[in-house]
Design a protein around this motif. Structure first.
Motif, PDB file in Angstrom:
ATOM      1  N   ASP A  59     -19.456  24.118   3.699  1.00  0.00           N
ATOM      2  CA  ASP A  59     -19.417  24.355   2.261  1.00  0.00           C
ATOM      3  C   ASP A  59     -18.255  25.284   1.896  1.00  0.00           C
ATOM      4  O   ASP A  59     -17.541  25.048   0.913  1.00  0.00           O
ATOM      5  CB  ASP A  59     -20.747  24.949   1.807  1.00  0.00           C
ATOM      6  CG  ASP A  59     -21.125  24.553   0.405  1.00  0.00           C
ATOM      7  OD1 ASP A  59     -20.537  23.589  -0.121  1.00  0.00           O
ATOM      8  OD2 ASP A  59     -22.009  25.212  -0.167  1.00  0.00           O
ATOM      9  N   ASP A  76     -13.269  10.491  -8.124  1.00  0.00           N
ATOM     10  CA  ASP A  76     -14.504   9.841  -7.686  1.00  0.00           C
ATOM     11  C   ASP A  76     -14.808  10.190  -6.236  1.00  0.00           C
ATOM     12  O   ASP A  76     -15.979  10.365  -5.867  1.00  0.00           O
ATOM     13  CB  ASP A  76     -14.403   8.320  -7.840  1.00  0.00           C
ATOM     14  CG  ASP A  76     -14.404   7.886  -9.301  1.00  0.00           C
ATOM     15  OD1 ASP A  76     -14.898   8.665 -10.145  1.00  0.00           O
ATOM     16  OD2 ASP A  76     -13.912   6.782  -9.589  1.00  0.00           O
ATOM     17  N   ASP A  79     -16.237  13.665  -6.109  1.00  0.00           N
ATOM     18  CA  ASP A  79     -17.648  13.626  -6.507  1.00  0.00           C
ATOM     19  C   ASP A  79     -18.528  13.086  -5.387  1.00  0.00           C
ATOM     20  O   ASP A  79     -19.628  13.608  -5.153  1.00  0.00           O
ATOM     21  CB  ASP A  79     -17.828  12.766  -7.760  1.00  0.00           C
ATOM     22  CG  ASP A  79     -17.166  13.372  -8.987  1.00  0.00           C
ATOM     23  OD1 ASP A  79     -16.898  14.597  -8.981  1.00  0.00           O
ATOM     24  OD2 ASP A  79     -16.904  12.619  -9.946  1.00  0.00           O
ATOM     25  N   ASN A  80     -18.070  12.057  -4.685  1.00  0.00           N
ATOM     26  CA  ASN A  80     -18.844  11.495  -3.569  1.00  0.00           C
ATOM     27  C   ASN A  80     -19.040  12.525  -2.466  1.00  0.00           C
ATOM     28  O   ASN A  80     -20.126  12.623  -1.886  1.00  0.00           O
ATOM     29  CB  ASN A  80     -18.148  10.262  -3.001  1.00  0.00           C
ATOM     30  CG  ASN A  80     -18.222   9.076  -3.921  1.00  0.00           C
ATOM     31  OD1 ASN A  80     -19.082   8.996  -4.788  1.00  0.00           O
ATOM     32  ND2 ASN A  80     -17.294   8.142  -3.754  1.00  0.00           N
ATOM     33  N   GLU A  82     -18.963  15.866  -2.747  1.00  0.00           N
ATOM     34  CA  GLU A  82     -19.869  16.919  -3.215  1.00  0.00           C
ATOM     35  C   GLU A  82     -21.316  16.446  -3.239  1.00  0.00           C
ATOM     36  O   GLU A  82     -22.229  17.177  -2.851  1.00  0.00           O
ATOM     37  CB  GLU A  82     -19.434  17.421  -4.584  1.00  0.00           C
ATOM     38  CG  GLU A  82     -18.165  18.240  -4.508  1.00  0.00           C
ATOM     39  CD  GLU A  82     -17.803  18.885  -5.828  1.00  0.00           C
ATOM     40  OE1 GLU A  82     -18.273  18.425  -6.890  1.00  0.00           O
ATOM     41  OE2 GLU A  82     -17.052  19.861  -5.776  1.00  0.00           O
ATOM     42  N   LEU A  83     -21.526  15.224  -3.682  1.00  0.00           N
ATOM     43  CA  LEU A  83     -22.874  14.662  -3.697  1.00  0.00           C
ATOM     44  C   LEU A  83     -23.438  14.575  -2.282  1.00  0.00           C
ATOM     45  O   LEU A  83     -24.592  14.929  -2.030  1.00  0.00           O
ATOM     46  CB  LEU A  83     -22.858  13.282  -4.352  1.00  0.00           C
ATOM     47  CG  LEU A  83     -24.189  12.559  -4.475  1.00  0.00           C
ATOM     48  CD1 LEU A  83     -25.115  13.336  -5.403  1.00  0.00           C
ATOM     49  CD2 LEU A  83     -23.967  11.155  -4.988  1.00  0.00           C
ATOM     50  N   SER A  84     -22.621  14.135  -1.359  1.00  0.00           N
ATOM     51  CA  SER A  84     -23.058  13.996   0.021  1.00  0.00           C
ATOM     52  C   SER A  84     -23.388  15.354   0.647  1.00  0.00           C
ATOM     53  O   SER A  84     -24.383  15.491   1.364  1.00  0.00           O
ATOM     54  CB  SER A  84     -21.966  13.283   0.824  1.00  0.00           C
ATOM     55  OG  SER A  84     -22.456  12.842   2.043  1.00  0.00           O
ATOM     56  N   ASN A  86     -24.427  17.968  -0.956  1.00  0.00           N
ATOM     57  CA  ASN A  86     -25.698  18.390  -1.556  1.00  0.00           C
ATOM     58  C   ASN A  86     -26.881  17.652  -0.941  1.00  0.00           C
ATOM     59  O   ASN A  86     -27.937  18.248  -0.710  1.00  0.00           O
ATOM     60  CB  ASN A  86     -25.674  18.193  -3.073  1.00  0.00           C
ATOM     61  CG  ASN A  86     -24.820  19.238  -3.758  1.00  0.00           C
ATOM     62  OD1 ASN A  86     -24.723  20.366  -3.291  1.00  0.00           O
ATOM     63  ND2 ASN A  86     -24.210  18.859  -4.861  1.00  0.00           N
ATOM     64  N   HIS A  87     -26.711  16.362  -0.664  1.00  0.00           N
ATOM     65  CA  HIS A  87     -27.781  15.611   0.003  1.00  0.00           C
ATOM     66  C   HIS A  87     -28.062  16.189   1.385  1.00  0.00           C
ATOM     67  O   HIS A  87     -29.235  16.362   1.759  1.00  0.00           O
ATOM     68  CB  HIS A  87     -27.408  14.142   0.134  1.00  0.00           C
ATOM     69  CG  HIS A  87     -27.503  13.378  -1.136  1.00  0.00           C
ATOM     70  ND1 HIS A  87     -26.982  12.122  -1.273  1.00  0.00           N
ATOM     71  CD2 HIS A  87     -28.050  13.680  -2.339  1.00  0.00           C
ATOM     72  CE1 HIS A  87     -27.205  11.681  -2.499  1.00  0.00           C
ATOM     73  NE2 HIS A  87     -27.844  12.613  -3.160  1.00  0.00           N
ATOM     74  N   GLU A  90     -30.052  19.405   1.153  1.00  0.00           N
ATOM     75  CA  GLU A  90     -31.468  19.182   0.847  1.00  0.00           C
ATOM     76  C   GLU A  90     -32.222  18.592   2.041  1.00  0.00           C
ATOM     77  O   GLU A  90     -33.348  19.001   2.333  1.00  0.00           O
ATOM     78  CB  GLU A  90     -31.624  18.274  -0.372  1.00  0.00           C
ATOM     79  CG  GLU A  90     -31.165  18.915  -1.664  1.00  0.00           C
ATOM     80  CD  GLU A  90     -31.894  20.214  -1.978  1.00  0.00           C
ATOM     81  OE1 GLU A  90     -33.138  20.260  -1.842  1.00  0.00           O
ATOM     82  OE2 GLU A  90     -31.219  21.185  -2.356  1.00  0.00           O
ATOM     83  N   GLU A 103     -26.789  10.774   6.155  1.00  0.00           N
ATOM     84  CA  GLU A 103     -25.874  11.340   5.146  1.00  0.00           C
ATOM     85  C   GLU A 103     -24.659  11.977   5.807  1.00  0.00           C
ATOM     86  O   GLU A 103     -23.552  11.910   5.275  1.00  0.00           O
ATOM     87  CB  GLU A 103     -26.623  12.362   4.288  1.00  0.00           C
ATOM     88  CG  GLU A 103     -25.928  12.699   3.014  1.00  0.00           C
ATOM     89  CD  GLU A 103     -25.843  11.529   2.039  1.00  0.00           C
ATOM     90  OE1 GLU A 103     -24.792  11.402   1.383  1.00  0.00           O
ATOM     91  OE2 GLU A 103     -26.803  10.758   1.922  1.00  0.00           O
TER      92      GLU A 103
END
Length: 126
Positions: A59, A76, A79-80, A82-84, A86-87, A90, A103
C-alpha cells in the motif's frame, strides 16, 4: 537549419522520455509484484499477520508511485489496481485464503500488464 536541429533534439528528448517511462513502470511494478508474491506465500501458509505487514508495504509503495503512474497510464487501470488492493485488504482481514489468492493473482496480472502495454512495439502501435 535551426529548425532541423531543434526538431531532432525534441525527437531525441521524446524518445528518451518514452524509454525512461517504460523503465520506471517496469521497475516499480516489479517491486510491487515482489511484495504480492510475499503476500501470496504468507496467505498460502495462513500467516495472516505477516500478510498484513506485506500488504501495508504494498500500500505504501502504491501510494508513493500512484501520482506518477496516473500521469503515465490510463486512469481505468489505476482504478483497477486500487480496487484490487482494497479487495485483498478485505479478504486478508476476514482470512479468506481462496479469494485472497485469486485477487492477488489478478493484481499481479494488472501490474505485469502495464509495462508491457506501454512498451514500444508493433503490437502496441497497431
Amino acid at each position: 537549419m535551426r529548425v532541423l536541429v531543434f526538431t531532432f533534439v525534441l525527437f531525441i528528448l521524446l524518445v528518451g522520455f518514452g524509454f525512461y517511462t517504460v523503465v520506471y513502470l517496469s521497475e516499480t511494478s516489479s517491486e510491487m509484484v515482489d511484495l504480492l508474491d510475499k503476500i501470496d506465500r504468507a496467505v498460502n501458509k495462513g500467516n495472516w499477520t505477516v500478510a498484513e505487514g506485506y500488504l501495508k508495504a504494498l500500500d505504501e509503495s502504491w501510494n508513493k508511485n500512484k501520482a506518477y503512474w496516473s500521469i503515465l497510464i490510463n486512469h481505468d487501470e489505476i482504478d483497477n489496481i486500487e480496487l484490487s488492493i482494497n479487495h485483498i485488504r478485505e479478504y486478508i482481514g476476514v482470512k479468506n485464503t481462496p479469494e485472497s489468492r485469486a485477487e492477488i493473482a489478478g493484481l499481479r496480472l494488472f501490474l505485469e500488464h502495464i509495462p508491457e502495454n506501454e512498451r514500444l512495439s508493433l503490437e502496441n502501435i497497431l
